[in-house]
Design an enzyme around this catalytic site. Sequence first.
Site, PDB file in Angstrom:
ATOM      1  N   ASP A   9      29.395  -2.624 -32.424  1.00  0.00           N
ATOM      2  CA  ASP A   9      30.812  -2.300 -32.339  1.00  0.00           C
ATOM      3  C   ASP A   9      31.405  -3.142 -31.214  1.00  0.00           C
ATOM      4  OD1 ASP A   9      33.273  -0.676 -32.590  1.00  0.00           O
ATOM      5  OD2 ASP A   9      32.645   0.064 -30.619  1.00  0.00           O
ATOM      6  N   ALA A  10      32.709  -3.352 -31.241  1.00  0.00           N
ATOM      7  CA  ALA A  10      33.330  -4.217 -30.232  1.00  0.00           C
ATOM      8  C   ALA A  10      33.919  -3.439 -29.068  1.00  0.00           C
ATOM      9  CB  ALA A  10      34.398  -5.083 -30.892  1.00  0.00           C
ATOM     10  N   TYR A  11      34.946  -2.642 -29.355  1.00  0.00           N
ATOM     11  CA  TYR A  11      35.748  -2.027 -28.297  1.00  0.00           C
ATOM     12  C   TYR A  11      35.073  -0.791 -27.713  1.00  0.00           C
ATOM     13  CZ  TYR A  11      39.154  -5.319 -30.001  1.00  0.00           C
ATOM     14  OH  TYR A  11      39.770  -6.479 -30.363  1.00  0.00           O
ATOM     15  N   ARG A  40      43.869   4.552 -25.781  1.00  0.00           N
ATOM     16  CA  ARG A  40      42.678   4.434 -26.617  1.00  0.00           C
ATOM     17  C   ARG A  40      42.599   5.575 -27.638  1.00  0.00           C
ATOM     18  NH1 ARG A  40      39.103   1.534 -29.439  1.00  0.00           N
ATOM     19  NH2 ARG A  40      36.962   2.315 -29.268  1.00  0.00           N
ATOM     20  N   SER A 116      33.638  -4.298 -36.501  1.00  0.00           N
ATOM     21  CA  SER A 116      34.681  -3.624 -35.730  1.00  0.00           C
ATOM     22  C   SER A 116      35.925  -3.306 -36.543  1.00  0.00           C
ATOM     23  CB  SER A 116      35.072  -4.522 -34.552  1.00  0.00           C
ATOM     24  OG  SER A 116      36.186  -4.015 -33.855  1.00  0.00           O
ATOM     25  N   ASN A 117      36.664  -2.304 -36.039  1.00  0.00           N
ATOM     26  CA  ASN A 117      37.984  -1.996 -36.579  1.00  0.00           C
ATOM     27  C   ASN A 117      39.014  -3.056 -36.205  1.00  0.00           C
ATOM     28  OD1 ASN A 117      37.360   0.429 -37.846  1.00  0.00           O
ATOM     29  ND2 ASN A 117      37.962   1.710 -36.124  1.00  0.00           N
TER      30      ASN A 117
END
Length: 220
Positions: A9-11, A40, A116-117
Amino acid sequence: MAYAAYVFDAYGTLFDVHAAVRKHAEKIGPEADRFSTLWRAKQLEYSWVRALMNRYQDFWVLTEQALDTCFELIPSVDKSLRADLLDAYWKLDCYAEVPQVLTALKASGAKLAILSNGSPAMLEAAAKAAGITDLLDEIFSVDTLRTYKTDERVYEMATTHFRIYPEAVSFQSSNRWDIAGATAFGFRTVWMNRYNMPDEYPDLSPAAVLADLNGLTALV
């Protein structure tokens, strides 16, 4: 067991989602931490609601909308900071251990990817700013599917692309709900519990829990 691919995942996992607000914390004032947490939370809330409605908007639009909501809910924060905060979000800091861990995993021969989203442009900009682009074999964005995690089709992008079974993938995320979705799909999952949060999905447990990415290379 050696994993054919390590998918991240990224964030919140590779990139610090609070770095944008922290950069301007002095101008934001005493509400900076609450403002960042709310930004967030709203960003994620909007992604889930959009997925449930099947009314997709890309993650950057949701990030902008979430920020605007924060300004309304916390009116003490100067709205003139909007452009600066959004600009900072394009260049979020990665966590300190990220380059070293990715380099070690890359040396093992495994494929490395982000799943990721985030929109493609957001993810490419963040990876470039962090200096990790050359370590990644692929960046998967939900934008291809026009929906959001935890739709199983999102996780399937990695297995389809690399032509491997789910159990050959080690998936890392700091988001417990994301770990639950990836576990249900069949990935070996590692929860990066950076803030010592409680386990909200005990029926969909990760294979391991780490405080950060350090130690990932030692897991089997």
